[in-house]
Write a protein that holds these residues in place. Sequence first.
Motif, mmCIF file in Angstrom:
data_model
loop_
_atom_site.group_PDB
_atom_site.id
_atom_site.type_symbol
_atom_site.label_atom_id
_atom_site.label_comp_id
_atom_site.label_asym_id
_atom_site.label_seq_id
_atom_site.Cartn_x
_atom_site.Cartn_y
_atom_site.Cartn_z
ATOM 1 N N VAL A 90 0.524 -0.968 -0.064
ATOM 2 C CA VAL A 90 0.013 -0.175 -0.083
ATOM 3 C C VAL A 90 0.806 0.886 0.062
ATOM 4 C CG1 VAL A 90 -2.097 1.273 1.172
ATOM 5 C CG2 VAL A 90 -2.036 -1.577 0.887
ATOM 6 N N GLU A 91 0.511 2.163 -0.984
ATOM 7 C CA GLU A 91 0.895 3.607 -1.412
ATOM 8 C C GLU A 91 0.422 4.677 -1.217
ATOM 9 O OE1 GLU A 91 3.418 3.150 -4.676
ATOM 10 O OE2 GLU A 91 4.702 1.222 -4.278
ATOM 11 N N GLU A 92 0.990 5.820 -0.045
ATOM 12 C CA GLU A 92 -0.064 6.880 -0.464
ATOM 13 C C GLU A 92 0.846 8.041 -0.994
ATOM 14 O OE1 GLU A 92 -1.662 7.744 3.623
ATOM 15 O OE2 GLU A 92 -3.305 5.828 3.511
ATOM 16 N N HIS A 93 0.499 9.099 -1.670
ATOM 17 C CA HIS A 93 0.322 10.355 -2.361
ATOM 18 C C HIS A 93 -0.486 11.180 -2.215
ATOM 19 C CE1 HIS A 93 3.660 7.206 -3.817
ATOM 20 N NE2 HIS A 93 2.803 6.707 -4.347
ATOM 21 N N THR A 94 0.295 12.468 -2.691
ATOM 22 C CA THR A 94 -0.848 13.160 -2.305
ATOM 23 C C THR A 94 -0.836 14.202 -3.801
ATOM 24 O OG1 THR A 94 -0.727 13.819 0.077
ATOM 25 C CG2 THR A 94 -1.192 15.600 -1.338
ATOM 26 N N VAL A 115 -8.562 8.655 -0.647
ATOM 27 C CA VAL A 115 -9.072 8.969 0.711
ATOM 28 C C VAL A 115 -9.553 9.942 0.968
ATOM 29 C CG1 VAL A 115 -7.896 6.529 0.780
ATOM 30 C CG2 VAL A 115 -6.367 9.055 1.546
ATOM 31 N N LYS A 144 -5.512 13.166 -1.887
ATOM 32 C CA LYS A 144 -4.489 12.022 -1.023
ATOM 33 C C LYS A 144 -5.439 10.569 -2.104
ATOM 34 C CE LYS A 144 -2.646 10.704 3.439
ATOM 35 N NZ LYS A 144 -2.825 10.318 4.181
ATOM 36 N N LYS A 146 -4.541 6.251 -2.180
ATOM 37 C CA LYS A 146 -4.314 5.377 -1.525
ATOM 38 C C LYS A 146 -4.110 3.978 -2.676
ATOM 39 C CE LYS A 146 -6.488 2.543 0.998
ATOM 40 N NZ LYS A 146 -7.214 2.130 3.195
ATOM 41 N N ARG A 147 -2.646 3.826 -3.150
ATOM 42 C CA ARG A 147 -2.738 2.705 -4.316
ATOM 43 C C ARG A 147 -1.877 1.347 -3.363
ATOM 44 N NH1 ARG A 147 -0.233 5.380 -7.701
ATOM 45 N NH2 ARG A 147 -1.636 5.482 -8.826
ATOM 46 N N THR A 148 -2.604 0.182 -3.844
ATOM 47 C CA THR A 148 -2.588 -0.524 -3.193
ATOM 48 C C THR A 148 -2.476 -2.006 -4.716
ATOM 49 O OG1 THR A 148 -4.572 -0.583 -1.897
ATOM 50 C CG2 THR A 148 -3.923 -3.159 -2.876
#
Length: 550
Positions: A90-94, A115, A144, A146-148
């Motif tokens: 899981v990666e989160e980017h803005t 998200v 924002k 969230k890429r899984t």
Amino acid sequence: SSNAMSMDVAEVVDWALPDLLEPFISGSDIAEFTPARKGDEPHAKAATELVNYVVMQENDGVLLLHDVAKTGAIQKLGVAKVYWEAGEKVEEHTFTGLPAMVVAEFQAESGVEIVESSAEPVTLANVDPNSAAAYEDGQSYTIKVKRTKKTGKCCVTAVPPEEFKVSQRAVSLDTAVYLCHETEKTRADLLAMGFDETAVMSAKDSDRTTNERSDTRFEDQERNESQDSQKLGEVLTLKEEYLRRGTTTVQAFRVGKTLMAEPVEVPWHPFVAWSPDRIPHRLIGLAIADKVKQTQRVKTVLTRQLLDNVYLANNPRFEVPDQSVGENTYDDLLTYRVGGLIRTKGPGGMLRPIEVPDRSANAMQAIIYMDQVREQQSGIVKNGMALSSEVIDAKSATESRRQDRNEQTRKRLMARMFGETFVKPLCEKVLKTVIKYQDFVSEILIGKDWREIDPRPWNADMKARCSVGLGHTNRDELVSGAQILLAVQREAQAMGMARPEHLFASGEKLVEGLGFRHAEKFFVDPSTPEGQQALAAWQQSQAQNPAMAE
């Protein structure tokens, strides 16, 4: 008396392992795949690269091969397990300043979840005129994301012998009716593996007993899991069982008499095994240790007798006449110190040491003889015991090399059987596992380049073969042969009978024989764009050379 122990089993195993493992860990590949049908050629090369990367890099193949080989050498059977371990990353980017159409693309992308999202009026003066048309609603979005991503790994692990169970009189793993891997898991571990909570919390391990074979490996550590009062921390024995029914294999997970999940049909079992001394039509053969246990027991007795004889010769017993004994005589005799006094009655010279015959020479001859018996029984000769070809005259050099090779014959046969019965099926099982379960493109480092490999279209029936000439050549002979081959190829190249890729293949063997890896570090591969460019430049320079033209 002496309590010395002869270490024959440990010595034979330790001397056998280097020659057994060197062919597989000294080269760049432990095996290579051959095409199973026309059109599989590029897939076979990619499969070779990926499987060797999975075994040797992702799973630390050197330790795996060492542990399986040493376990088999000591305890008859070395076992490895190949299985797929799925996971998610899981990666989160803005992102800021996005138009509505880009936000819609993120929403439609698989595996992506927005998200958080906010919008504000866009100032067209601050926007690139070429991009201004994208802001149709006049809003600039900040999101924002969230890429899984799906991840997974083909795991290859060595199985401790006390954890592996197999049906009696099994001829091979593929024909065994029953296979089982027993491991210790807490209830929390079982829940993390995805088993039903009701089954996990209600399971009772009524058959659980102290595992003496496992405790032997941890004799300096006490068991204390019974002191854990928390039920989630209670240790249970999980049985991963495989039952063969005709041509199908059924997998089941069980704790005691409780099934953790419904049994399912699987295409194959995950185990690979080997025995150092194969017995035809039997799964479990003999260990190297089995052949020298008796020699170790005999040498232990001889060694103790030898040392006892030396002890008595250096510290003889005394003959003490009764008329010379005073009240301090025995105490002085029993208190041993250099230059110490012994108090007696009567004149001196009455205490005489009892001479012990020196039998150490006989014991030493017997020990040397038992060493010869051990080498005959096991076939393991200590490296360096044979004469080197370089220190004798030229007429006997060939004979010396033949003698050196003959002394290594049984090691070479053992290494060949290790390759055929363990390394080869291990690589084939890794390939099948990767093709079945990996549904994404993997990036692996080959030499200096990163390569994207997609195994989904490959043929799972491709066969592996050991990539070393066991039983035929050693490293010195490989270097010599590669040099001779290169010299012949240079002459054949002038007649058009050898191309640059042929010379590069010989160069690869030369680099391998010298103990290095990755021939592309030393030669330019003619099949690469860089190689094609270099060949074209060389041909042009040759054409412009007046001497070459003439």
